[in-house]
Motif scaffolding. Structure first.
Motif, PDB file in Angstrom:
ATOM      1  N   THR A  16       0.821  -1.206   0.000  1.00 28.59           N
ATOM      2  CA  THR A  16       0.000   0.000   0.000  1.00 28.59           C
ATOM      3  C   THR A  16       0.854   1.254   0.000  1.00 28.59           C
ATOM      4  OG1 THR A  16      -1.744  -1.162   1.201  1.00 28.59           O
ATOM      5  CG2 THR A  16      -1.817   1.238   1.228  1.00 28.59           C
ATOM      6  N   LEU A  17       1.876   1.255   0.830  1.00 25.02           N
ATOM      7  CA  LEU A  17       2.767   2.406   0.883  1.00 25.02           C
ATOM      8  C   LEU A  17       3.463   2.623  -0.447  1.00 25.02           C
ATOM      9  CD1 LEU A  17       4.380   1.844   4.395  1.00 25.02           C
ATOM     10  CD2 LEU A  17       2.741   3.622   3.780  1.00 25.02           C
ATOM     11  N   LEU A  18       3.894   1.537  -1.064  1.00 25.74           N
ATOM     12  CA  LEU A  18       4.568   1.630  -2.355  1.00 25.74           C
ATOM     13  C   LEU A  18       3.673   2.273  -3.391  1.00 25.74           C
ATOM     14  CD1 LEU A  18       6.979   0.935  -4.170  1.00 25.74           C
ATOM     15  CD2 LEU A  18       5.967  -1.308  -4.496  1.00 25.74           C
ATOM     16  N   ILE A  19       2.419   1.847  -3.440  1.00 25.48           N
ATOM     17  CA  ILE A  19       1.482   2.381  -4.427  1.00 25.48           C
ATOM     18  C   ILE A  19       1.209   3.859  -4.169  1.00 25.48           C
ATOM     19  CG2 ILE A  19      -0.890   2.223  -5.279  1.00 25.48           C
ATOM     20  CD1 ILE A  19      -0.723  -0.795  -4.798  1.00 25.48           C
ATOM     21  N   LEU A  20       1.041   4.229  -2.885  1.00 26.37           N
ATOM     22  CA  LEU A  20       0.783   5.621  -2.549  1.00 26.37           C
ATOM     23  C   LEU A  20       1.955   6.516  -2.950  1.00 26.37           C
ATOM     24  CD1 LEU A  20      -0.935   5.290   0.950  1.00 26.37           C
ATOM     25  CD2 LEU A  20      -2.003   5.979  -1.208  1.00 26.37           C
ATOM     26  N   VAL A  21       3.170   6.065  -2.629  1.00 24.61           N
ATOM     27  CA  VAL A  21       4.340   6.858  -2.995  1.00 24.61           C
ATOM     28  C   VAL A  21       4.465   6.969  -4.508  1.00 24.61           C
ATOM     29  CG1 VAL A  21       6.855   6.953  -2.900  1.00 24.61           C
ATOM     30  CG2 VAL A  21       5.562   6.335  -0.866  1.00 24.61           C
ATOM     31  N   LEU A  22       4.165   5.886  -5.204  1.00 23.90           N
ATOM     32  CA  LEU A  22       4.241   5.903  -6.661  1.00 23.90           C
ATOM     33  C   LEU A  22       3.271   6.917  -7.252  1.00 23.90           C
ATOM     34  CD1 LEU A  22       5.307   4.716  -9.301  1.00 23.90           C
ATOM     35  CD2 LEU A  22       3.471   3.036  -9.187  1.00 23.90           C
ATOM     36  N   ILE A  23       2.050   6.961  -6.724  1.00 29.44           N
ATOM     37  CA  ILE A  23       1.053   7.895  -7.244  1.00 29.44           C
ATOM     38  C   ILE A  23       1.525   9.335  -7.076  1.00 29.44           C
ATOM     39  CG2 ILE A  23      -1.273   8.800  -6.863  1.00 29.44           C
ATOM     40  CD1 ILE A  23      -2.132   5.939  -6.169  1.00 29.44           C
ATOM     41  N   VAL A  24       2.066   9.640  -5.898  1.00 28.62           N
ATOM     42  CA  VAL A  24       2.573  10.990  -5.651  1.00 28.62           C
ATOM     43  C   VAL A  24       3.725  11.310  -6.597  1.00 28.62           C
ATOM     44  CG1 VAL A  24       3.688  12.482  -3.966  1.00 28.62           C
ATOM     45  CG2 VAL A  24       1.810  10.994  -3.263  1.00 28.62           C
ATOM     46  N   ILE A  51      13.463   4.536 -13.396  1.00 35.21           N
ATOM     47  CA  ILE A  51      14.018   5.303 -12.280  1.00 35.21           C
ATOM     48  C   ILE A  51      12.898   5.816 -11.384  1.00 35.21           C
ATOM     49  CG2 ILE A  51      15.272   7.412 -11.656  1.00 35.21           C
ATOM     50  CD1 ILE A  51      16.992   6.999 -14.141  1.00 35.21           C
ATOM     51  N   LEU A  52      11.810   6.247 -12.012  1.00 35.88           N
ATOM     52  CA  LEU A  52      10.664   6.715 -11.243  1.00 35.88           C
ATOM     53  C   LEU A  52      10.089   5.596 -10.377  1.00 35.88           C
ATOM     54  CD1 LEU A  52       8.648   8.915 -10.564  1.00 35.88           C
ATOM     55  CD2 LEU A  52       7.365   8.306 -12.614  1.00 35.88           C
ATOM     56  N   LEU A  53       9.972   4.401 -10.957  1.00 38.93           N
ATOM     57  CA  LEU A  53       9.496   3.259 -10.177  1.00 38.93           C
ATOM     58  C   LEU A  53      10.448   2.954  -9.029  1.00 38.93           C
ATOM     59  CD1 LEU A  53       8.338   0.812 -13.004  1.00 38.93           C
ATOM     60  CD2 LEU A  53       6.868   1.942 -11.339  1.00 38.93           C
ATOM     61  N   ALA A  54      11.752   3.001  -9.315  1.00 35.43           N
ATOM     62  CA  ALA A  54      12.743   2.729  -8.264  1.00 35.43           C
ATOM     63  C   ALA A  54      12.675   3.779  -7.162  1.00 35.43           C
ATOM     64  CB  ALA A  54      14.147   2.678  -8.868  1.00 35.43           C
ATOM     65  N   GLU A  55      12.456   5.041  -7.535  1.00 37.50           N
ATOM     66  CA  GLU A  55      12.321   6.089  -6.529  1.00 37.50           C
ATOM     67  C   GLU A  55      11.095   5.844  -5.654  1.00 37.50           C
ATOM     68  OE1 GLU A  55      12.197   9.704  -8.745  1.00 37.50           O
ATOM     69  OE2 GLU A  55      14.378   9.892  -8.852  1.00 37.50           O
ATOM     70  N   GLY A  93       4.922  -2.161 -15.505  1.00 38.10           N
ATOM     71  CA  GLY A  93       6.237  -2.317 -14.891  1.00 38.10           C
ATOM     72  C   GLY A  93       6.136  -3.053 -13.570  1.00 38.10           C
ATOM     73  N   GLU A  94       7.276  -3.289 -12.987  1.00 35.71           N
ATOM     74  CA  GLU A  94       7.305  -3.903 -11.670  1.00 35.71           C
ATOM     75  C   GLU A  94       8.460  -3.335 -10.857  1.00 35.71           C
ATOM     76  OE1 GLU A  94       7.695  -8.095 -12.414  1.00 35.71           O
ATOM     77  OE2 GLU A  94       9.893  -8.011 -12.451  1.00 35.71           O
ATOM     78  N   VAL A  95       8.308  -3.424  -9.542  1.00 33.69           N
ATOM     79  CA  VAL A  95       9.307  -2.899  -8.617  1.00 33.69           C
ATOM     80  C   VAL A  95       9.720  -4.015  -7.666  1.00 33.69           C
ATOM     81  CG1 VAL A  95       9.854  -1.111  -6.925  1.00 33.69           C
ATOM     82  CG2 VAL A  95       8.150  -0.666  -8.692  1.00 33.69           C
ATOM     83  N   LEU A  96      11.019  -4.148  -7.446  1.00 33.02           N
ATOM     84  CA  LEU A  96      11.544  -5.093  -6.461  1.00 33.02           C
ATOM     85  C   LEU A  96      12.356  -4.299  -5.443  1.00 33.02           C
ATOM     86  CD1 LEU A  96      12.033  -7.980  -5.456  1.00 33.02           C
ATOM     87  CD2 LEU A  96      14.047  -8.067  -6.936  1.00 33.02           C
ATOM     88  N   SER A 290      14.596  -1.691  -7.537  1.00 30.37           N
ATOM     89  CA  SER A 290      14.765  -1.833  -8.995  1.00 30.37           C
ATOM     90  C   SER A 290      13.427  -1.685  -9.697  1.00 30.37           C
ATOM     91  CB  SER A 290      15.372  -3.197  -9.337  1.00 30.37           C
ATOM     92  OG  SER A 290      16.661  -3.339  -8.774  1.00 30.37           O
ATOM     93  N   GLY A 291      13.387  -0.800 -10.688  1.00 33.38           N
ATOM     94  CA  GLY A 291      12.229  -0.672 -11.556  1.00 33.38           C
ATOM     95  C   GLY A 291      12.487  -1.385 -12.872  1.00 33.38           C
ATOM     96  N   ASN A 292      11.534  -2.172 -13.329  1.00 36.28           N
ATOM     97  CA  ASN A 292      11.692  -2.982 -14.541  1.00 36.28           C
ATOM     98  C   ASN A 292      10.496  -2.756 -15.451  1.00 36.28           C
ATOM     99  OD1 ASN A 292      11.797  -5.020 -16.496  1.00 36.28           O
ATOM    100  ND2 ASN A 292      12.675  -6.513 -15.093  1.00 36.28           N
ATOM    101  N   ILE A 293      10.779  -2.277 -16.669  1.00 37.19           N
ATOM    102  CA  ILE A 293       9.729  -2.114 -17.682  1.00 37.19           C
ATOM    103  C   ILE A 293      10.218  -2.748 -18.971  1.00 37.19           C
ATOM    104  CG2 ILE A 293       8.381  -0.492 -19.059  1.00 37.19           C
ATOM    105  CD1 ILE A 293       8.499   1.468 -16.766  1.00 37.19           C
ATOM    106  N   GLY A 294       9.595  -3.846 -19.350  1.00 44.18           N
ATOM    107  CA  GLY A 294       9.932  -4.500 -20.615  1.00 44.18           C
ATOM    108  C   GLY A 294      11.373  -4.910 -20.732  1.00 44.18           C
TER     109      GLY A 294
END
Length: 319
Positions: A16-24, A51-55, A93-96, A290-294
């Motif tokens: 939940t926190l990850l998704i909230l931070v991502l939206i912001v 990079i945005l996903l990783a942030e 994308g996905e975030v690890l 790590s952010g991964n897109i394609g």
């Protein structure tokens, strides 16, 4: 069952926190990404999005560590921040995100006394024991001391600037503290193989105390070095295994509780200086997001310092 429910709640909170931070983060960056993507190809666009996903993942890790500080006074391997993570899918994308406390390791900077003139004999002995356990030449310890101390007098197995200036690509001994763990590769005797062996067990960013709730076996076996072994004895492989088995069901809330594992450890804690090295909480945390897109992957490697309920980044690198 109660612990399982708490674990599930913790994982859900992190997601939940990850998704909230991502939206912001997305709302803040959407204009910049749109402008840049018009000038770059698909790789450049995906790289920026990664990079945005990783942030976002790093931001979520920061919030998770703050929440953890509010809920308990010790840190263990059974908390949601410390468990093995699975990638979280967000859109295409996905975030690890992985988090590891640095107090599970031996701090190389603490080998030196604060005046920089001489090593702390106990902490140097601990590092030497770690080298023995890992099958690494003890001369590396001398070389590390020479790298840290403020003189140009080499120890028996060490090296000062006179050695390093004779290399094909010369440089001087730093004669100061390590800024990053990667700097260890500059020290005499630390080959790529030696560095990889040491990396899971040493740090340059920690309180200097070892968290006995999270420390690996090799570190636990090293802690009794330099404590008047003739009187106290050493933590061997079996004793380290006993500590690890005990803490799974009975996490330590004070360092003295290591004595609950066995009479030997009770005496060791009471009669030797090992008590000066132990803790049950962590303050520095190594985060990799790590952010991964394609198939395009960008990673943020960061170390944060947690004081109270706040986390401040002390190291930040985009890979």
């Amino acid at each position: 069952m109660t612990r399982r429910r708490e674990n599930e709640k913790g994982i859900a909170l992190l997601v939940t926190l990850l998704i909230l931070v991502l939206i912001v983060a997305l709302a803040h960056e959407v204009f910049r990404i749109g402008a840049q993507s018009a000038q770059t190809g698909a790789y450049g666009r995906d790289s920026i999005r990664c990079i945005l996903l990783a942030e976002a993942g790093t931001g979520a890790a920061r919030i998770a560590l703050r929440e953890d500080a509010r809920s308990n006074q010790n840190d263990t391997l059974d908390e949601f921040w410390s468990r093995a993570a699975l990638p979280i899918t967000l859109g295409d994308g996905e975030v690890l995100v992985t988090i590891e406390d640095e107090e599970r390791k031996i701090n190389l900077n603490r080998i030196m006394l604060s005046n920089g003139n001489a090593p702390d004999d106990q902490r140097l002995a601990v590092f030497q024991r770690l080298l023995d356990t890992l099958g690494i030449d003890r001369a590396v310890a001398d070389a590390v001391v020479d790298w840290l101390d403020n003189d140009e007098n080499p120890r028996v197995g060490g090296a000062e600037s006179s050695y390093y200036l004779g290399l094909p690509q010369p440089y001087r001994a730093k004669n100061d503290l390590f800024d990053t763990i990667g700097e260890l590769r500059l020290v005499r005797g630390v080959t790529a193989e030696v560095f990889e062996k040491l990396l899971p067990f040493v740090t340059v960013s920690s309180s200097g105390l070892v968290n006995i709730n999270t420390a690996p076996k090799e570190v636990l076996m090293s802690l009794s070095a330099g404590t008047d072994l003739a009187e106290g004895g050493a933590i061997d492989s079996k004793t380290a295994d006993d500590i690890i088995a005990y803490r799974k069901d009975h996490p330590f809330t004070t360092a003295s509780q290591i004595g609950n594992v066995s009479p030997f450890l009770r005496d060791l804690y009471a009669r030797t200086l090992i008590r000066n090295l132990l803790d049950v909480k962590s303050t520095y945390f190594h985060t990799r997001s790590s952010g991964n897109i394609g198939g395009t992957v960008r990673t943020i490697d960061a170390i944060g310092f947690r004081a109270g309920n706040e986390v401040q980044w002390r190291f930040w690198r985009i890979e």
